[in-house]
Design a protein around this motif. Structure first.
Motif, mmCIF file in Angstrom:
data_model
loop_
_atom_site.group_PDB
_atom_site.id
_atom_site.type_symbol
_atom_site.label_atom_id
_atom_site.label_comp_id
_atom_site.label_asym_id
_atom_site.label_seq_id
_atom_site.Cartn_x
_atom_site.Cartn_y
_atom_site.Cartn_z
ATOM 1 N N LEU A 92 0.989 -1.220 0.027
ATOM 2 C CA LEU A 92 -0.146 0.037 0.007
ATOM 3 C C LEU A 92 0.902 1.237 -0.106
ATOM 4 O O LEU A 92 0.648 2.199 -0.727
ATOM 5 C CB LEU A 92 -0.936 -0.057 1.195
ATOM 6 C CG LEU A 92 -1.943 1.331 1.285
ATOM 7 C CD1 LEU A 92 -2.622 1.198 -0.046
ATOM 8 C CD2 LEU A 92 -2.940 1.176 2.370
ATOM 9 N N ASN A 93 1.913 1.390 0.903
ATOM 10 C CA ASN A 93 2.787 2.400 0.621
ATOM 11 C C ASN A 93 3.474 2.539 -0.775
ATOM 12 O O ASN A 93 3.635 3.763 -1.099
ATOM 13 C CB ASN A 93 3.968 2.235 1.741
ATOM 14 C CG ASN A 93 3.463 2.385 3.293
ATOM 15 O OD1 ASN A 93 2.404 2.946 3.407
ATOM 16 N ND2 ASN A 93 4.134 1.985 4.168
ATOM 17 N N LEU A 94 3.912 1.530 -1.268
ATOM 18 C CA LEU A 94 4.556 1.397 -2.525
ATOM 19 C C LEU A 94 3.367 2.256 -3.580
ATOM 20 O O LEU A 94 3.835 3.190 -4.571
ATOM 21 C CB LEU A 94 4.663 0.220 -2.933
ATOM 22 C CG LEU A 94 5.047 -0.054 -4.605
ATOM 23 C CD1 LEU A 94 6.272 0.644 -4.886
ATOM 24 C CD2 LEU A 94 5.297 -1.648 -4.817
ATOM 25 N N GLN A 95 2.187 1.832 -3.422
ATOM 26 C CA GLN A 95 0.954 2.395 -4.250
ATOM 27 C C GLN A 95 0.573 3.860 -3.868
ATOM 28 O O GLN A 95 0.585 4.452 -4.920
ATOM 29 C CB GLN A 95 -0.121 1.452 -4.156
ATOM 30 C CG GLN A 95 -1.362 1.996 -4.856
ATOM 31 C CD GLN A 95 -2.439 0.679 -4.797
ATOM 32 O OE1 GLN A 95 -2.345 -0.250 -4.837
ATOM 33 N NE2 GLN A 95 -3.882 1.208 -4.472
ATOM 34 N N VAL A 148 -0.061 -3.954 -7.815
ATOM 35 C CA VAL A 148 -0.049 -2.575 -7.585
ATOM 36 C C VAL A 148 -0.109 -1.774 -8.724
ATOM 37 O O VAL A 148 -0.728 -0.990 -8.776
ATOM 38 C CB VAL A 148 1.326 -2.328 -6.489
ATOM 39 C CG1 VAL A 148 1.421 -0.772 -6.731
ATOM 40 C CG2 VAL A 148 1.186 -2.940 -5.239
ATOM 41 N N GLN A 149 0.865 -2.473 -9.609
ATOM 42 C CA GLN A 149 0.611 -1.754 -10.977
ATOM 43 C C GLN A 149 -0.563 -1.590 -11.510
ATOM 44 O O GLN A 149 -1.161 -0.513 -12.088
ATOM 45 C CB GLN A 149 1.762 -2.564 -11.844
ATOM 46 C CG GLN A 149 3.203 -2.336 -11.645
ATOM 47 C CD GLN A 149 3.997 -3.068 -12.320
ATOM 48 O OE1 GLN A 149 3.807 -4.274 -12.603
ATOM 49 N NE2 GLN A 149 5.145 -2.453 -12.790
ATOM 50 N N PRO A 189 -5.742 3.109 -13.436
ATOM 51 C CA PRO A 189 -6.708 4.052 -13.849
ATOM 52 C C PRO A 189 -6.273 5.391 -13.420
ATOM 53 O O PRO A 189 -6.848 6.651 -13.402
ATOM 54 C CB PRO A 189 -7.941 3.719 -13.355
ATOM 55 C CG PRO A 189 -7.545 2.637 -11.910
ATOM 56 C CD PRO A 189 -6.233 2.071 -12.743
ATOM 57 N N VAL A 190 -5.203 5.477 -12.073
ATOM 58 C CA VAL A 190 -4.776 6.602 -11.697
ATOM 59 C C VAL A 190 -4.142 7.474 -12.780
ATOM 60 O O VAL A 190 -4.225 8.603 -12.722
ATOM 61 C CB VAL A 190 -3.753 6.282 -10.525
ATOM 62 C CG1 VAL A 190 -3.031 7.400 -9.777
ATOM 63 C CG2 VAL A 190 -4.439 5.495 -9.411
ATOM 64 N N GLY A 196 -12.008 -8.552 -8.698
ATOM 65 C CA GLY A 196 -11.608 -8.409 -10.045
ATOM 66 C C GLY A 196 -10.738 -7.123 -10.559
ATOM 67 O O GLY A 196 -10.526 -6.373 -9.350
ATOM 68 N N TYR A 197 -10.743 -6.880 -11.593
ATOM 69 C CA TYR A 197 -10.213 -5.834 -11.835
ATOM 70 C C TYR A 197 -10.449 -4.597 -11.454
ATOM 71 O O TYR A 197 -10.016 -3.559 -10.988
ATOM 72 C CB TYR A 197 -10.056 -5.633 -13.625
ATOM 73 C CG TYR A 197 -9.073 -6.620 -14.222
ATOM 74 C CD1 TYR A 197 -7.739 -6.464 -14.147
ATOM 75 C CD2 TYR A 197 -9.727 -7.852 -14.862
ATOM 76 C CE1 TYR A 197 -6.858 -7.233 -14.696
ATOM 77 C CE2 TYR A 197 -8.519 -8.525 -15.653
ATOM 78 C CZ TYR A 197 -7.279 -8.343 -15.595
ATOM 79 O OH TYR A 197 -6.448 -9.010 -16.062
ATOM 80 N N VAL A 198 -11.891 -4.321 -11.402
ATOM 81 C CA VAL A 198 -12.555 -2.952 -11.164
ATOM 82 C C VAL A 198 -12.420 -2.938 -9.667
ATOM 83 O O VAL A 198 -11.855 -1.726 -9.045
ATOM 84 C CB VAL A 198 -14.057 -3.119 -11.386
ATOM 85 C CG1 VAL A 198 -14.721 -1.791 -10.634
ATOM 86 C CG2 VAL A 198 -14.531 -2.855 -12.682
ATOM 87 N N ALA A 199 -12.135 -4.179 -8.615
ATOM 88 C CA ALA A 199 -11.957 -3.660 -7.339
ATOM 89 C C ALA A 199 -10.417 -3.332 -7.250
ATOM 90 O O ALA A 199 -10.159 -2.531 -6.346
ATOM 91 C CB ALA A 199 -12.180 -5.204 -6.591
ATOM 92 N N GLU A 200 -9.637 -3.833 -8.032
ATOM 93 C CA GLU A 200 -8.157 -3.591 -7.871
ATOM 94 C C GLU A 200 -8.070 -2.019 -8.477
ATOM 95 O O GLU A 200 -7.407 -1.148 -7.622
ATOM 96 C CB GLU A 200 -7.389 -4.316 -8.782
ATOM 97 C CG GLU A 200 -7.192 -5.731 -8.157
ATOM 98 C CD GLU A 200 -5.862 -6.288 -8.907
ATOM 99 O OE1 GLU A 200 -4.662 -6.085 -8.530
ATOM 100 O OE2 GLU A 200 -6.032 -7.073 -9.827
ATOM 101 N N TRP A 201 -8.740 -1.544 -9.355
ATOM 102 C CA TRP A 201 -8.536 -0.289 -10.053
ATOM 103 C C TRP A 201 -9.197 0.679 -9.043
ATOM 104 O O TRP A 201 -8.737 1.844 -8.635
ATOM 105 C CB TRP A 201 -9.375 -0.211 -11.199
ATOM 106 C CG TRP A 201 -8.755 -0.935 -12.410
ATOM 107 C CD1 TRP A 201 -7.119 -1.132 -12.704
ATOM 108 C CD2 TRP A 201 -9.311 -1.487 -13.651
ATOM 109 N NE1 TRP A 201 -7.241 -1.955 -13.544
ATOM 110 C CE2 TRP A 201 -8.338 -2.013 -14.482
ATOM 111 C CE3 TRP A 201 -10.666 -1.505 -14.146
ATOM 112 C CZ2 TRP A 201 -8.260 -2.650 -15.425
ATOM 113 C CZ3 TRP A 201 -10.827 -2.260 -15.227
ATOM 114 C CH2 TRP A 201 -9.687 -2.760 -16.106
ATOM 115 N N VAL A 202 -10.267 0.260 -8.169
ATOM 116 C CA VAL A 202 -10.814 1.076 -7.448
ATOM 117 C C VAL A 202 -9.692 1.409 -6.017
ATOM 118 O O VAL A 202 -9.925 2.443 -5.688
ATOM 119 C CB VAL A 202 -12.246 0.648 -6.991
ATOM 120 C CG1 VAL A 202 -12.919 1.691 -5.852
ATOM 121 C CG2 VAL A 202 -13.257 1.054 -8.209
#
Length: 192
Positions: free
Chosen positions: A38-41, A94-95, A100-101, A166-172
């Motif tokens: 999370l710190n990396l992100q 993380v990537q 979407p960021v 899923g992807y949306v959860a990761e993107w959010v």
């Protein structure tokens, strides 16, 4: 006073994080591993937030802001080579969250915030698009939600918690880091 090139984020900074991830014996279920990732992100999201702030404050013109965002993206998103496959998968996660960021930041600098809908509306549309296996549209909707987050709208905790993996959860998850960064763009310490 303008910030020198590479001041927003450097390849060396990213590499330091990757080395730290690789040095740790990361267990995906471990709280410390989650905090490190999370710190990396968050660290990357903070760099993006600083570019946006520089643009909003008039310190960076549109073209320069886009160049800075592209520079950060080129440092952070390429495939990472690691001996530890689990660590590599965690960094890839993380990537994925950060995709979407970058899209949201670029969209915001180029066009401003999305106009037709709320953060929740766009995330709901992204969930629907993912269910139809239309990932391009799904990430686009997440980016639109991100432009609203940048503009000061909130990402509702309930919406985040209700998402299936899923992807949306990761993107959010990435947009959540962006929201935190926009509100408090303090540097995450690399060494703790």
């Amino acid at each position: 006073m303008s910030t020198p090139p590479d001041e927003y984020y450097t390849a060396e900074r990213w590499q330091n994080w990757l080395e730290r991830v690789e040095e740790e014996d990361l267990d995906p279920e471990d709280e410390d591993a989650g905090r490190l990732l999370l710190n990396l992100q968050d660290d990357t999201a903070i760099a993006v937030a600083k570019v946006i702030a520089g643009h909003t404050d008039g310190e960076l013109g549109q073209e320069r802001a886009m160049e800075e965002l592209a520079n950060i993206r080129e440092i952070v998103l390429p495939e990472v080579e690691m001996d530890d496959e689990d660590a590599a998968m965690l960094v890839e996660s993380v990537q994925t969250a950060l995709v979407p960021v970058f899209y949201a930041a670029e969209e915001y600098v180029a066009e401003g915030p999305a106009e037709d809908g709320s953060v929740a509306d766009y995330i709901s549309a992204a969930v629907d698009a993912e269910a139809e296996e239309d990932l391009d549209s799904a990430v686009g909707f997440c980016a639109q939600a991100g432009t609203l987050v940048i503009d000061g709208d909130s990402l509702d905790r309930e919406v985040v918690e209700d998402l299936e993996f899923g992807y949306v959860a990761e993107w959010v998850n990435g947009l959540d880091s962006l929201q935190t960064a926009m509100r408090d763009p303090e540097v995450v310490e690399e060494e703790e």
